[in-house]
Enzyme design. Structure first.
Site, PDB file in Angstrom:
ATOM      1  N   GLY A 285      -4.081  19.850 -26.134  1.00  0.00           N
ATOM      2  CA  GLY A 285      -3.480  18.750 -25.767  1.00  0.00           C
ATOM      3  C   GLY A 285      -3.234  18.658 -24.269  1.00  0.00           C
ATOM      4  N   GLU A 528      -2.870  10.018 -20.567  1.00  0.00           N
ATOM      5  CA  GLU A 528      -2.460  10.621 -19.321  1.00  0.00           C
ATOM      6  C   GLU A 528      -0.984  11.086 -19.103  1.00  0.00           C
ATOM      7  OE1 GLU A 528      -4.440  10.599 -16.575  1.00  0.00           O
ATOM      8  OE2 GLU A 528      -6.196   9.334 -17.043  1.00  0.00           O
TER       9      GLU A 528
END
Length: 552
Positions: A285, A528
């Site tokens: 992640g 993002e």
């Protein structure tokens, strides 16, 4: 100067004082020995993240007041601008005083900071009191909604003829080439057609920030934000096509060898080389220090890649992968990471990954469909010897970090475009739909939603532009970029959610474009840098800055 701009400046002084009190209180809890303690930051996450939201809200208030001042100086501060300022600051100051929504169910209140008295004092400041009482009211929201229904929009001029022309050009292109087709592409789960990409390339989408010496437009991040916003107003995927080119272009421009720049930047700028960013792994992640995909140098100097990556956007059609890999397994964390420029063969629907050593499976998603997401597996995939970015090992994480400011600014701009898309659809539906003999815009709760949408969008937009201007000045703006992304993502989701509500049952029907916009808006709080990661970075960064200032 307008009385409301004067009041805004006075309210900002008070709001800054409150946020400084919050920072001081938190510093005593998480940074009593100087620098913030990671364990204490985690323990106090609710308050630390709440402080990030408070700081982002203050930054948006400041940016909006600057917008109002510029509009007034140019003779464009009319009724729509005044109402937007009053409503936006009335809502934002109210949240600072009484409770900030970090999500639909997580509200951070002054008591979380131990600053109840300071919050009461803020609410009692005359300028703040005036905004709380007369900023966002039933009357001001109705007045702004009426102007919006008549086609009036708050000032969006940038004070730069070139940038204003960029907006006009891309708005026209989007209205003609993207908006009429976006929903059909979404429902068909189709890639954006090649001919549309070619037209975008001709307009310079993929080379906005690439230097003119390498075939780009040589413009700045503010131009990039405007382009991304306008394309995303038609469909987020159109705005996102430029993101990977922006990331690759910045990586190569600032870190590449002369040969890498000469070979790749002109191709990226003209759209003949479509990049994709290959950073995330199934078990990492946001924890990039845990990247495990291995790159092993061969006797001939080339590299072989083994490992897995996931959530890779536009992977099949891409020609170039900017890939974060571990080249030194003996160096744990960030030190063993390098960035490779891995060229690949563009895939087709029949053979999405024709090269030896790479395979991929599509990840089916709710929205954001125009480029497709993939999980990739690498087993001996070959990268040329000159594919190491800058020719240096162990610099991958540092190289990537420098791109995050621009990427988050662009993501914030995409969120603004999505929010405008939601507003456009909501207003159009509300004007055309009648209930009990009246258009929906006649009902105060519908008018409220429309007015609040626009106030929120303008505030998030101006914070995004503020971060872009800072980046163009080559000032460090990681905190500002994170704030813009944090606030704009929430704004897009709120706008889409309220637009669906205005549509009623039809908003839940796949045939209505707002159903797509809702799905597209949801991803903005995740990619993002998820909202929680953004808040952690902002809160930690601001607290660390205070500790450094004290030490100095």
């Amino acid at each position: 100067m307008s009385e409301w701009i004067i009041e805004a400046r006075a309210a900002i002084v008070s709001a800054r004082g409150y946020c400084e009190a919050v920072r001081g209180s938190l510093s005593g809890r998480v940074a009593s020995a100087g620098a913030p303690d990671p364990a204490l930051l985690e323990r106090e996450q609710h308050a630390v993240h709440g402080y990030a939201w408070a700081a982002a809200t203050l930054a948006a208030i400041e940016a909006t007041a600057d917008w109002a001042s510029r509009a007034e100086a140019a003779g464009r501060f009319g009724a729509a601008e005044e109402l937007t300022l009053r409503i936006g600051l009335g809502e934002a100051l109210g949240q600072l005083c009484f409770g900030l929504a970090m999500s639909a169910s997580e509200v951070v209140r002054p008591s979380a900071f131990g600053c109840e008295a300071e919050a009461r004092a803020l609410a009692d400041e005359p300028a703040v009191t005036r905004f709380l009482a007369h900023g966002s009211t039933a009357e001001t929201r109705a007045a702004l909604a009426a102007l919006l229904a008549d086609g009036v929009r708050p000032d969006e001029m940038l004070g730069d003829e070139t940038l204003d022309l960029v907006r006009t050009s891309f708005r026209a292109f989007t209205a003609e080439k993207i908006t009429p087709h976006a929903h059909a592409w979404h429902l068909a789960d189709a890639l954006i057609p090649d001919d549309v990409i070619a037209e975008m390339a001709a307009l310079g989408v993929f080379g906005v920030c690439i230097p003119e010496t390498h075939g780009g437009l040589g413009m700045g991040k503010l131009a990039m934000a405007v382009v991304s916003e306008e394309l995303s107003r038609g469909w987020i995927c159109a705005g996102s096509l430029g993101t990977r080119s922006e990331i690759a272009g910045e990586l190569i421009t600032h870190n590449g060898t002369a040969e890498q720049k000469a070979r790749l930047l002109p191709r990226i700028a003209d759209g003949s080389c479509l990049p994709t960013a290959v950073f995330t792994e199934p078990d990492t992640g946001s924890d990039l220090a845990a990247v495990r995909t291995r790159a092993v140098r061969q006797d001939d100097g080339s590299w072989q890649i083994t490992g897995a990556k996931t959530w890779i956007t536009h992977a099949a059609r891409a020609d170039l992968m900017t890939m974060l890999v571990r080249t030194d397994p003996a160096s744990p964390g960030y030190g063993g990471l390098s960035m490779l420029l891995a060229e690949k063969t563009r895939g087709t629907d029949i053979t999405p990954f024709p090269d030896t050593g790479i395979d991929g499976s599509e990840i089916e998603v709710l929205g954001y469909r125009g480029m497709k997401e993939y999980a990739l597996g690498f087993d001996g995939f070959a990268v040329a010897a000159d594919g190491l970015l800058g020719g240096q090992e162990g610099q991958g994480f540092k190289q990537l970090m420098r791109t995050f400011e621009g990427a988050r600014i662009q993501t914030a701009a995409r969120a603004i475009g999505v929010a405008w898309n939601a507003f456009d659809l909501a207003l159009d539906y509300a004007q055309g739909r009648k209930q009990f003999g009246q258009p929906l815009t006649a009902f105060p709760r519908v008018a409220d939603k429309l007015a609040l949408m626009v106030a929120d969008i303008v505030m998030a937009r101006e914070l995004t532009y503020f971060a872009a201007r800072a980046k163009d000045r080559e000032a460090r703006c990681d905190i500002e970029a994170g704030m813009a992304k944090l606030l704009a993502a929430r704004t897009a989701w709120a706008a889409a959610d309220n637009a669906v509500q205005i549509h009623g049952g039809n908003g839940y029907a796949l045939e209505y474009p707002i159903s797509r916009v809702l799905c597209d808006a949801r991803i903005l709080n995740i990619f993002e840098g998820a909202a929680e990661i953004q808040a952690q970075v902002i809160g930690r960064g601001l607290l660390a800055a205070q500790a450094q200032a004290r030490a100095a």
